[in-house]
Design a protein around this motif. Structure first.
Motif, PDB file in Angstrom:
ATOM      1  N   GLN A  10       1.129  -0.937  -0.107  1.00 46.80           N
ATOM      2  CA  GLN A  10      -0.239  -0.403  -0.186  1.00 46.80           C
ATOM      3  C   GLN A  10       0.809   1.429   0.708  1.00 46.80           C
ATOM      4  OE1 GLN A  10      -2.022   0.824   3.430  1.00 46.80           O
ATOM      5  NE2 GLN A  10      -3.762   1.140   2.033  1.00 46.80           N
ATOM      6  N   GLN A  11       1.697   1.960   1.028  1.00 46.55           N
ATOM      7  CA  GLN A  11       2.994   2.362   1.019  1.00 46.55           C
ATOM      8  C   GLN A  11       3.311   2.471  -1.140  1.00 46.55           C
ATOM      9  OE1 GLN A  11       5.712   0.464   4.225  1.00 46.55           O
ATOM     10  NE2 GLN A  11       4.342   2.313   5.128  1.00 46.55           N
ATOM     11  N   PHE A  12       4.241   1.528  -0.978  1.00 42.15           N
ATOM     12  CA  PHE A  12       4.308   1.565  -2.359  1.00 42.15           C
ATOM     13  C   PHE A  12       3.785   1.723  -3.617  1.00 42.15           C
ATOM     14  CE2 PHE A  12       5.963  -0.077  -6.689  1.00 42.15           C
ATOM     15  CZ  PHE A  12       6.546   0.409  -6.926  1.00 42.15           C
ATOM     16  N   GLU A  13       1.963   1.254  -3.395  1.00 43.00           N
ATOM     17  CA  GLU A  13       1.423   2.305  -4.528  1.00 43.00           C
ATOM     18  C   GLU A  13       1.044   3.797  -4.374  1.00 43.00           C
ATOM     19  OE1 GLU A  13      -1.538   2.641  -6.828  1.00 43.00           O
ATOM     20  OE2 GLU A  13      -1.038   0.806  -7.051  1.00 43.00           O
ATOM     21  N   SER A  14       1.041   3.859  -2.852  1.00 42.11           N
ATOM     22  CA  SER A  14       1.141   6.025  -2.120  1.00 42.11           C
ATOM     23  C   SER A  14       1.604   6.304  -3.194  1.00 42.11           C
ATOM     24  CB  SER A  14      -0.041   5.430  -0.902  1.00 42.11           C
ATOM     25  OG  SER A  14       0.424   6.893  -0.746  1.00 42.11           O
ATOM     26  N   ALA A  15       2.872   6.054  -2.246  1.00 37.37           N
ATOM     27  CA  ALA A  15       4.139   6.493  -2.929  1.00 37.37           C
ATOM     28  C   ALA A  15       4.292   6.692  -3.843  1.00 37.37           C
ATOM     29  CB  ALA A  15       5.452   6.519  -1.912  1.00 37.37           C
ATOM     30  N   PHE A  16       4.596   5.918  -4.924  1.00 33.24           N
ATOM     31  CA  PHE A  16       5.036   5.727  -6.210  1.00 33.24           C
ATOM     32  C   PHE A  16       4.451   5.232  -7.375  1.00 33.24           C
ATOM     33  CE2 PHE A  16       8.544   4.209  -3.519  1.00 33.24           C
ATOM     34  CZ  PHE A  16       9.144   5.579  -3.547  1.00 33.24           C
ATOM     35  N   VAL A  17       3.613   4.503  -7.321  1.00 37.80           N
ATOM     36  CA  VAL A  17       3.176   3.999  -8.471  1.00 37.80           C
ATOM     37  C   VAL A  17       1.683   4.985  -8.813  1.00 37.80           C
ATOM     38  CG1 VAL A  17       1.437   1.549  -9.421  1.00 37.80           C
ATOM     39  CG2 VAL A  17       3.414   1.552  -7.533  1.00 37.80           C
ATOM     40  N   SER A  18       0.772   4.975  -7.629  1.00 38.34           N
ATOM     41  CA  SER A  18      -0.227   6.174  -7.710  1.00 38.34           C
ATOM     42  C   SER A  18       0.197   7.382  -8.866  1.00 38.34           C
ATOM     43  CB  SER A  18      -0.981   6.312  -6.815  1.00 38.34           C
ATOM     44  OG  SER A  18      -2.240   7.346  -6.696  1.00 38.34           O
ATOM     45  N   PRO A  19       1.839   8.212  -7.772  1.00 40.20           N
ATOM     46  CA  PRO A  19       1.948   9.009  -8.655  1.00 40.20           C
ATOM     47  C   PRO A  19       1.879   9.087 -10.268  1.00 40.20           C
ATOM     48  CG  PRO A  19       2.633   9.119  -7.049  1.00 40.20           C
ATOM     49  CD  PRO A  19       1.960   7.678  -6.637  1.00 40.20           C
ATOM     50  N   MET A  20       3.122   7.749 -10.154  1.00 35.64           N
ATOM     51  CA  MET A  20       3.181   7.601 -11.746  1.00 35.64           C
ATOM     52  C   MET A  20       1.987   7.560 -12.705  1.00 35.64           C
ATOM     53  SD  MET A  20       6.779   7.823 -12.430  1.00 35.64           S
ATOM     54  CE  MET A  20       7.280   7.503 -13.787  1.00 35.64           C
ATOM     55  N   THR A  26      -1.457  13.315 -17.091  1.00 32.04           N
ATOM     56  CA  THR A  26      -1.539  14.152 -17.365  1.00 32.04           C
ATOM     57  C   THR A  26      -0.145  14.453 -18.738  1.00 32.04           C
ATOM     58  OG1 THR A  26      -1.948  15.025 -15.088  1.00 32.04           O
ATOM     59  CG2 THR A  26      -0.636  16.356 -16.264  1.00 32.04           C
ATOM     60  N   ALA A  27       0.440  13.910 -18.688  1.00 33.42           N
ATOM     61  CA  ALA A  27       0.894  13.741 -19.808  1.00 33.42           C
ATOM     62  C   ALA A  27       1.040  13.529 -21.656  1.00 33.42           C
ATOM     63  CB  ALA A  27       2.727  12.754 -20.192  1.00 33.42           C
ATOM     64  N   LEU A  28      -0.083  12.254 -21.329  1.00 32.49           N
ATOM     65  CA  LEU A  28      -0.864  11.616 -22.466  1.00 32.49           C
ATOM     66  C   LEU A  28      -1.771  13.172 -22.911  1.00 32.49           C
ATOM     67  CD1 LEU A  28      -1.668   8.407 -21.504  1.00 32.49           C
ATOM     68  CD2 LEU A  28       0.123   8.781 -23.715  1.00 32.49           C
ATOM     69  N   TYR A  31      -0.327  15.681 -24.719  1.00 32.56           N
ATOM     70  CA  TYR A  31      -0.212  15.351 -25.771  1.00 32.56           C
ATOM     71  C   TYR A  31      -1.315  15.359 -26.887  1.00 32.56           C
ATOM     72  CZ  TYR A  31       5.343  14.824 -24.255  1.00 32.56           C
ATOM     73  OH  TYR A  31       6.104  14.597 -24.026  1.00 32.56           O
ATOM     74  N   ASP A  32      -1.722  15.306 -26.365  1.00 34.58           N
ATOM     75  CA  ASP A  32      -3.671  15.164 -27.120  1.00 34.58           C
ATOM     76  C   ASP A  32      -3.527  16.647 -26.522  1.00 34.58           C
ATOM     77  OD1 ASP A  32      -5.733  14.056 -28.029  1.00 34.58           O
ATOM     78  OD2 ASP A  32      -6.849  14.838 -26.687  1.00 34.58           O
ATOM     79  N   GLN A  33      -3.179  17.287 -26.209  1.00 35.82           N
ATOM     80  CA  GLN A  33      -3.606  18.715 -27.222  1.00 35.82           C
ATOM     81  C   GLN A  33      -2.580  19.340 -27.737  1.00 35.82           C
ATOM     82  OE1 GLN A  33      -4.344  20.887 -22.772  1.00 35.82           O
ATOM     83  NE2 GLN A  33      -5.474  20.165 -22.194  1.00 35.82           N
ATOM     84  N   LEU A  34      -1.414  19.354 -27.515  1.00 34.77           N
ATOM     85  CA  LEU A  34       0.159  19.279 -28.300  1.00 34.77           C
ATOM     86  C   LEU A  34      -0.535  19.162 -30.020  1.00 34.77           C
ATOM     87  CD1 LEU A  34       2.171  21.382 -28.774  1.00 34.77           C
ATOM     88  CD2 LEU A  34       3.352  19.682 -27.848  1.00 34.77           C
ATOM     89  N   PHE A  35      -0.849  17.628 -29.288  1.00 38.08           N
ATOM     90  CA  PHE A  35      -1.087  17.000 -31.261  1.00 38.08           C
ATOM     91  C   PHE A  35      -2.413  18.075 -32.113  1.00 38.08           C
ATOM     92  CE2 PHE A  35      -2.525  13.856 -33.936  1.00 38.08           C
ATOM     93  CZ  PHE A  35      -1.635  13.515 -34.816  1.00 38.08           C
ATOM     94  N   MET A 104       1.949  17.927  -9.036  1.00 38.36           N
ATOM     95  CA  MET A 104       1.962  16.941  -8.784  1.00 38.36           C
ATOM     96  C   MET A 104       3.407  16.265  -7.945  1.00 38.36           C
ATOM     97  SD  MET A 104       0.321  14.768 -11.805  1.00 38.36           S
ATOM     98  CE  MET A 104       0.310  15.449 -12.908  1.00 38.36           C
ATOM     99  N   ALA A 105       4.633  16.285  -8.538  1.00 42.70           N
ATOM    100  CA  ALA A 105       6.161  16.327  -7.902  1.00 42.70           C
ATOM    101  C   ALA A 105       5.962  16.921  -7.078  1.00 42.70           C
ATOM    102  CB  ALA A 105       6.892  17.289  -8.681  1.00 42.70           C
ATOM    103  N   GLU A 106       5.746  18.162  -6.347  1.00 41.20           N
ATOM    104  CA  GLU A 106       5.385  18.382  -4.923  1.00 41.20           C
ATOM    105  C   GLU A 106       4.287  17.944  -3.944  1.00 41.20           C
ATOM    106  OE1 GLU A 106       4.610  22.241  -5.276  1.00 41.20           O
ATOM    107  OE2 GLU A 106       5.831  23.440  -6.021  1.00 41.20           O
ATOM    108  N   GLU A 107       3.281  17.147  -4.231  1.00 38.63           N
ATOM    109  CA  GLU A 107       2.044  16.142  -3.445  1.00 38.63           C
ATOM    110  C   GLU A 107       3.481  15.189  -3.243  1.00 38.63           C
ATOM    111  OE1 GLU A 107      -0.941  16.310  -5.942  1.00 38.63           O
ATOM    112  OE2 GLU A 107      -1.895  18.044  -5.472  1.00 38.63           O
ATOM    113  N   THR A 108       3.560  14.648  -4.253  1.00 38.01           N
ATOM    114  CA  THR A 108       4.270  12.986  -4.421  1.00 38.01           C
ATOM    115  C   THR A 108       5.362  12.582  -3.440  1.00 38.01           C
ATOM    116  OG1 THR A 108       4.089  12.188  -6.759  1.00 38.01           O
ATOM    117  CG2 THR A 108       5.669  11.170  -5.455  1.00 38.01           C
ATOM    118  N   SER A 109       6.474  14.475  -3.482  1.00 38.08           N
ATOM    119  CA  SER A 109       7.489  14.402  -1.934  1.00 38.08           C
ATOM    120  C   SER A 109       7.196  14.462  -1.295  1.00 38.08           C
ATOM    121  CB  SER A 109       8.361  15.753  -2.317  1.00 38.08           C
ATOM    122  OG  SER A 109       8.636  15.467  -4.044  1.00 38.08           O
TER     123      SER A 109
END
Length: 118
Positions: A10-20, A26-28, A31-35, A104-109
């Motif tokens: 659960q900690q791994f999910e919360s700290a790494f998987v969910s933020p990624m 967000t990145a998709l 790129y969708d908007q840019l394209f 997101m980076a701040e929240e993840t930290s």
């Protein structure tokens, strides 16, 4: 042992998987908007060029030449306005993505620090 494993998972999910996952979404979206913006611009520029080519093909005398020149000047102005608008749109999309990514980076930290404290 299972409780400890579940907690670690659960900690791994919360700290790494969910933020990624959030960042990837967000990145998709970025790129969708840019394209989409690039395709819209390409279509508009192509339409302008084809329209001007057709105008020049209709030149048969001095009067039609004058009209073609006027059309060329008008299209050049429209083109510059379009480029300006497209540039602003792409800049806005990029700024929005950068702000979202930073947030997101701040929240993840923060989550990582909280998880480490547990």
């Amino acid at each position: 042992m299972t409780k400890a494993t579940d907690k670690t998972t659960q900690q791994f999910e919360s700290a790494f998987v969910s933020p990624m996952r959030s960042y990837t979404l967000t990145a998709l979206d970025y790129y969708d908007q840019l394209f989409s913006a690039q395709m819209d611009a390409f279509r508009a520029y192509s339409d302008m060029a084809i329209s001007q080519a057709r105008t020049w093909l209709d030149v048969k005398d001095a009067d039609s030449f004058k009209k073609a020149m006027e059309s060329q000047q008008k299209t050049a102005g429209e083109f510059m306005e379009r480029v300006k608008g497209d540039t602003e749109k792409v800049t806005s999309i990029g700024q929005s993505f950068a702000q979202d990514s930073q947030k997101m980076a701040e929240e993840t930290s923060k989550k990582a620090v909280e998880t480490a404290k547990q």
